[in-house]
Design an enzyme around this catalytic site. Structure first.
Site, PDB file in Angstrom:
ATOM      1  N   GLY A  20     -16.043 -14.905 -46.469  1.00 32.83           N
ATOM      2  CA  GLY A  20     -15.357 -16.189 -46.310  1.00 32.83           C
ATOM      3  C   GLY A  20     -14.396 -16.280 -45.139  1.00 32.83           C
ATOM      4  N   SER A  21     -14.639 -15.487 -44.077  1.00 35.45           N
ATOM      5  CA  SER A  21     -13.717 -15.602 -42.941  1.00 35.45           C
ATOM      6  C   SER A  21     -13.895 -16.950 -42.235  1.00 35.45           C
ATOM      7  CB  SER A  21     -13.880 -14.435 -41.969  1.00 35.45           C
ATOM      8  OG  SER A  21     -15.128 -14.495 -41.330  1.00 35.45           O
ATOM      9  N   ASN A  22     -15.112 -17.469 -42.218  1.00 29.44           N
ATOM     10  CA  ASN A  22     -15.302 -18.820 -41.653  1.00 29.44           C
ATOM     11  C   ASN A  22     -14.647 -19.873 -42.533  1.00 29.44           C
ATOM     12  OD1 ASN A  22     -16.978 -18.990 -39.093  1.00 29.44           O
ATOM     13  ND2 ASN A  22     -18.186 -17.533 -40.303  1.00 29.44           N
ATOM     14  N   ILE A  97     -31.123 -20.486 -49.708  1.00 29.83           N
ATOM     15  CA  ILE A  97     -31.754 -21.563 -48.941  1.00 29.83           C
ATOM     16  C   ILE A  97     -31.812 -22.809 -49.824  1.00 29.83           C
ATOM     17  CG2 ILE A  97     -33.887 -22.295 -47.809  1.00 29.83           C
ATOM     18  CD1 ILE A  97     -34.308 -19.296 -47.097  1.00 29.83           C
ATOM     19  N   HIS A 114     -24.607 -19.969 -37.649  1.00 33.28           N
ATOM     20  CA  HIS A 114     -25.560 -18.857 -37.646  1.00 33.28           C
ATOM     21  C   HIS A 114     -25.179 -17.880 -36.538  1.00 33.28           C
ATOM     22  CE1 HIS A 114     -29.340 -16.835 -38.377  1.00 33.28           C
ATOM     23  NE2 HIS A 114     -29.519 -16.795 -37.073  1.00 33.28           N
ATOM     24  N   GLU A 179     -17.130 -17.360 -33.914  1.00 33.91           N
ATOM     25  CA  GLU A 179     -17.551 -18.310 -34.951  1.00 33.91           C
ATOM     26  C   GLU A 179     -16.356 -19.108 -35.459  1.00 33.91           C
ATOM     27  OE1 GLU A 179     -20.037 -16.829 -38.132  1.00 33.91           O
ATOM     28  OE2 GLU A 179     -20.888 -15.287 -36.851  1.00 33.91           O
TER      29      GLU A 179
END
Ligand code: GRF
Length: 193
Positions: A20-22, A97, A114, A179
């Site tokens: 969960g760093s993004n 997905i 991505h 990112e």
């Protein structure tokens, strides 16, 4: 999408499966004045995802869905998203997905990040594959989500140099740092800000 600011920020849900760093960087961004979104909901397929800590710290509603029955999980997710008036979904390290029928409900409103320069290296193990192919650069891409894996329209990309010494681990670290900058930038672009 209609650009909104201030108290009328667009409600976003972030889907995660792991660290969960993004997510962390998106929450930080969403609290800034210039952010068009507020992170109002965090959904996961993994109740042990470390990233869920950020939901607790920031007092953001979180929910886990069991993807063993994917159809059911997606139906329940849609109910939760509607209940919370979510208008945009940010996938951030979400490892499942999503089906065509789920995506249809949020057409053009699901984004993903991505860790490669798409259309190169779709799928998993992107960093090792880029190194094995002796690429000079890799990077990250924010794109719209369609039913084809990592194939929707590209919003923004950031190139990162691969050095001779890079392993998949060091490259992943370098790219991840970018990112965290790229995802907020892509959101600003989506809202024409
Ligand atoms: C990131 O590299 C992202 O691009 C990929 O999965 C990783 C998630 O990292 N889809 P984190 O959970 O945001 O730290």
């Amino acid at each position: 999408m209609v650009p909104l600011t201030g108290p009328n920020k667009v409600k976003a849900a972030v889907f995660i499966s792991g660290t969960g760093s993004n997510l962390k960087s998106l929450i930080k961004f969403s609290k800034t004045k210039k952010s068009p979104i507020s992170v109002s909901l965090i959904l996961t397929d993994n109740s042990k995802a470390k990233g869920l800590d950020f939901a607790n710290i920031n007092k953001i509603k979180k929910k886990t869905f069991n993807f063993k029955k994917k159809n059911l999980a997606e139906k329940r997710m849609l109910i939760e998203l509607k209940k919370n008036k979510i208008q945009i979904i940010c996938l951030a390290g979400f490892m499942k997905i999503l089906s065509k029928s789920f995506i249809k409900n949020f057409k053009g409103k699901i984004l993903n990040i991505h860790p490669s320069l798409l259309p190169k290296y779709k799928g998993l193990n992107t960093h090792q594959r880029a190194i094995d192919n002796k690429e000079k650069h890799s990077g990250c891409t924010v794109h719209y989500v369609t039913s084809k894996l990592d194939s929707g329209k590209i919003i923004l990309k950031k190139k990162v140099k691969i050095s001779k010494k890079d392993t998949s681990k060091t490259l992943a670290k370098k790219i991840l740092k970018q990112e965290h900058i790229l995802y907020p930038k892509a959101l600003l672009k989506v809202f024409n800000l």
